[in-house]
Scaffold this motif. Structure first.
Motif, PDB file in Angstrom:
ATOM      1  N   PRO A   1     -13.880  62.413 -33.101  1.00 37.39           N
ATOM      2  CA  PRO A   1     -13.810  60.975 -33.391  1.00 37.39           C
ATOM      3  C   PRO A   1     -15.136  60.252 -33.187  1.00 37.39           C
ATOM      4  O   PRO A   1     -15.399  59.223 -33.810  1.00 37.39           O
ATOM      5  CB  PRO A   1     -12.758  60.446 -32.406  1.00 37.39           C
ATOM      6  CG  PRO A   1     -12.140  61.618 -31.759  1.00 37.39           C
ATOM      7  CD  PRO A   1     -12.901  62.848 -32.105  1.00 37.39           C
ATOM      8  N   GLU A   2     -16.000  60.829 -32.372  1.00 38.18           N
ATOM      9  CA  GLU A   2     -17.310  60.203 -32.119  1.00 38.18           C
ATOM     10  C   GLU A   2     -18.218  60.272 -33.343  1.00 38.18           C
ATOM     11  O   GLU A   2     -19.238  59.583 -33.418  1.00 38.18           O
ATOM     12  CB  GLU A   2     -18.051  60.903 -30.966  1.00 38.18           C
ATOM     13  CG  GLU A   2     -17.352  60.890 -29.638  1.00 38.18           C
ATOM     14  CD  GLU A   2     -16.439  62.098 -29.427  1.00 38.18           C
ATOM     15  OE1 GLU A   2     -15.551  62.338 -30.292  1.00 38.18           O
ATOM     16  OE2 GLU A   2     -16.599  62.785 -28.421  1.00 38.18           O
ATOM     17  N   LEU A   3     -17.863  61.131 -34.314  1.00 40.92           N
ATOM     18  CA  LEU A   3     -18.756  61.345 -35.456  1.00 40.92           C
ATOM     19  C   LEU A   3     -18.789  60.121 -36.373  1.00 40.92           C
ATOM     20  O   LEU A   3     -17.761  59.671 -36.885  1.00 40.92           O
ATOM     21  CB  LEU A   3     -18.296  62.572 -36.271  1.00 40.92           C
ATOM     22  CG  LEU A   3     -19.170  62.874 -37.492  1.00 40.92           C
ATOM     23  CD1 LEU A   3     -20.549  63.388 -37.067  1.00 40.92           C
ATOM     24  CD2 LEU A   3     -18.497  63.894 -38.403  1.00 40.92           C
ATOM     25  N   LYS A   4     -19.977  59.611 -36.566  1.00 40.88           N
ATOM     26  CA  LYS A   4     -20.152  58.525 -37.532  1.00 40.88           C
ATOM     27  C   LYS A   4     -20.597  59.158 -38.848  1.00 40.88           C
ATOM     28  O   LYS A   4     -21.732  59.604 -38.974  1.00 40.88           O
ATOM     29  CB  LYS A   4     -21.189  57.524 -37.035  1.00 40.88           C
ATOM     30  CG  LYS A   4     -20.674  56.779 -35.813  1.00 40.88           C
ATOM     31  CD  LYS A   4     -21.624  55.713 -35.353  1.00 40.88           C
ATOM     32  CE  LYS A   4     -21.003  55.006 -34.155  1.00 40.88           C
ATOM     33  NZ  LYS A   4     -21.968  54.536 -33.195  1.00 40.88           N
TER      34      LYS A   4
ATOM     35  N   TYR B   1     -17.893  53.775 -38.057  1.00 42.27           N
ATOM     36  CA  TYR B   1     -17.693  53.353 -36.651  1.00 42.27           C
ATOM     37  C   TYR B   1     -17.032  54.460 -35.838  1.00 42.27           C
ATOM     38  O   TYR B   1     -16.454  54.213 -34.790  1.00 42.27           O
ATOM     39  CB  TYR B   1     -16.853  52.081 -36.601  1.00 42.27           C
ATOM     40  CG  TYR B   1     -17.441  50.986 -37.470  1.00 42.27           C
ATOM     41  CD1 TYR B   1     -18.615  50.338 -37.070  1.00 42.27           C
ATOM     42  CD2 TYR B   1     -16.860  50.652 -38.677  1.00 42.27           C
ATOM     43  CE1 TYR B   1     -19.190  49.374 -37.881  1.00 42.27           C
ATOM     44  CE2 TYR B   1     -17.427  49.687 -39.495  1.00 42.27           C
ATOM     45  CZ  TYR B   1     -18.594  49.048 -39.090  1.00 42.27           C
ATOM     46  OH  TYR B   1     -19.167  48.106 -39.901  1.00 42.27           O
ATOM     47  N   GLY B   2     -17.020  55.689 -36.354  1.00 42.39           N
ATOM     48  CA  GLY B   2     -16.316  56.788 -35.698  1.00 42.39           C
ATOM     49  C   GLY B   2     -14.951  56.962 -36.340  1.00 42.39           C
ATOM     50  O   GLY B   2     -14.512  56.141 -37.149  1.00 42.39           O
ATOM     51  N   GLY B   3     -14.300  58.045 -35.967  1.00 41.73           N
ATOM     52  CA  GLY B   3     -13.038  58.389 -36.644  1.00 41.73           C
ATOM     53  C   GLY B   3     -11.809  57.852 -35.934  1.00 41.73           C
ATOM     54  O   GLY B   3     -11.846  57.601 -34.729  1.00 41.73           O
ATOM     55  N   PRO B   4     -10.708  57.690 -36.682  1.00 38.91           N
ATOM     56  CA  PRO B   4      -9.508  57.117 -36.098  1.00 38.91           C
ATOM     57  C   PRO B   4      -8.503  58.140 -35.574  1.00 38.91           C
ATOM     58  O   PRO B   4      -7.469  57.769 -35.049  1.00 38.91           O
ATOM     59  CB  PRO B   4      -8.891  56.375 -37.301  1.00 38.91           C
ATOM     60  CG  PRO B   4      -9.283  57.207 -38.478  1.00 38.91           C
ATOM     61  CD  PRO B   4     -10.599  57.847 -38.141  1.00 38.91           C
ATOM     62  N   ASP B   5      -8.789  59.437 -35.743  1.00 42.32           N
ATOM     63  CA  ASP B   5      -7.720  60.388 -35.399  1.00 42.32           C
ATOM     64  C   ASP B   5      -8.188  61.543 -34.521  1.00 42.32           C
ATOM     65  O   ASP B   5      -9.369  61.684 -34.240  1.00 42.32           O
ATOM     66  CB  ASP B   5      -7.026  60.893 -36.668  1.00 42.32           C
ATOM     67  CG  ASP B   5      -8.007  61.367 -37.721  1.00 42.32           C
ATOM     68  OD1 ASP B   5      -9.055  61.905 -37.334  1.00 42.32           O
ATOM     69  OD2 ASP B   5      -7.719  61.187 -38.921  1.00 42.32           O
TER      70      ASP B   5
END
Ligand code: TPP
Length: 291
Positions: free
Chosen positions: A145-148, A154-158
């Protein structure tokens, strides 16, 4: 796999390179995986005319172009389905699928459980770089999720999926994991996967230096930890416990190996039972008589 294709030729790893130039970015982990495949093929003496290399679409899915073998570059996400058909039609061949986390687990996610539960006698090498590389950097099912990325500024939601738990759950009979920066480990696991009779899955972390700026070589090097000595590879529960990363480390090595009839074994049983039926002679449709 069928033993018919093993130890047929003496070829150096570099002799498995095709005439097509490798086009991946400098520093991409996929280079390491490809070299590990060459090494595994050489150590097993696989005859290139007895190998079918199959892929979908992606940077990793270009792999068949770079290997001296028969090959099929198929549709995005559909390599597994094509490979299943190829393996049934020609059980004497080494069938190998190579592809990415996007190809395998996004668009191709519907096929993965079926190759595993049917125990199709083939090797699936998944180049897990946590991103869609070919299309220039979109979030994938294994992205943290930290991956932009372009699609997730803004990063991932899952929550990322875990390929190992997935494969263990659906009944793959050989499940292993490695990191592209450890070529000998990769080669040994791919070799074991080819030798294994049944569905073999090898998940290999591969840094994407162009689009995934958090899963770096250093990150993966620190993430992986060798499967502890004494781990019982026939114990599914123990394999699942390891896959869940109890100490935060991703296990590297062979987690699980089991023996179960393959899809062709089961088809053969049916052919034996009903073979020769005038309207539906499976022997005439598929030749299961090859070793
Ligand atoms: C039907 C279809 N949908 C989408 C695409 C676009 N596409 C091509 S490759 C790809 C994902 C590649 O990522 P991955 O499989 O992880 O491989 P990598 O390039 O990272 O090695 C996508 C979405 C396509 N080619 N076909």
């Amino acid at each position: 796999m069928s033993t018919a294709a093993l130890h047929q030729v003496e070829m150096k790893p570099k002799e498995y390179k095709s005439e097509v130039s490798v086009v991946w970015c400098p520093g991409c982990g996929h280079h390491g995986i490809l070299n590990a495949i060459y090494r595994a093929l050489s150590e097993l003496g696989i005859d290139p005319t007895k190998m079918m290399s199959i892929s979908g679409i992606g940077c990793s899915s270009r792999t068949p172009y770079f290997i001296k073998s028969y090959k099929m570059h198929t549709l995005h996400g559909r390599a597994g389905a094509v490979a299943t058909g190829a393996q049934i039609a020609r059980p004497d061949l080494v069938v190998m699928v190579t592809g990415g986390d996007g190809d395998g687990f996004s668009i191709g996610g519907g096929h993965m459980p079926h190759m595993a539960r049917k125990n199709v006698d083939m090797t699936y090498v998944l180049y897990d770089n946590g991103i869609y590389g070919l299309t220039k950097g979109q979030y994938s099912p294994t992205s943290r999720p930290e991956l932009k990325a372009y699609t997730t500024p803004y990063g991932g939601p899952d929550t990322p999926m875990d390929p190992l738990l997935y494969m263990l759950t659906y009944g793959a009979t050989y499940v292993a994991q490695a990191f592209a920066g450890k070529p000998k480990v990769c080669a040994d696991l791919i070799k074991g996967a080819i030798e294994h009779r049944g569905f073999s899955y090898v998940n290999i972390f591969s840094q994407c230096t162009s689009f995934n700026h958090i899963d770096t070589v250093e990150y993966y090097r620190d993430l992986v930890e060798e499967v502890p000595t004494g781990h019982d590879v026939t114990d599914l529960g123990a394999a699942m416990a390891l896959a869940r990363r109890p100490n935060g480390k991703a296990p590297m090595g062979l987690l699980y190996q089991d023996k179960r009839p393959t899809l062709v074994d089961r088809l053969q049983e049916i052919v034996t039972k009903v073979g020769g039926h005038p309207d539906y002679d499976l022997n005439k449709i598929i030749d299961l008589s090859r070793p």
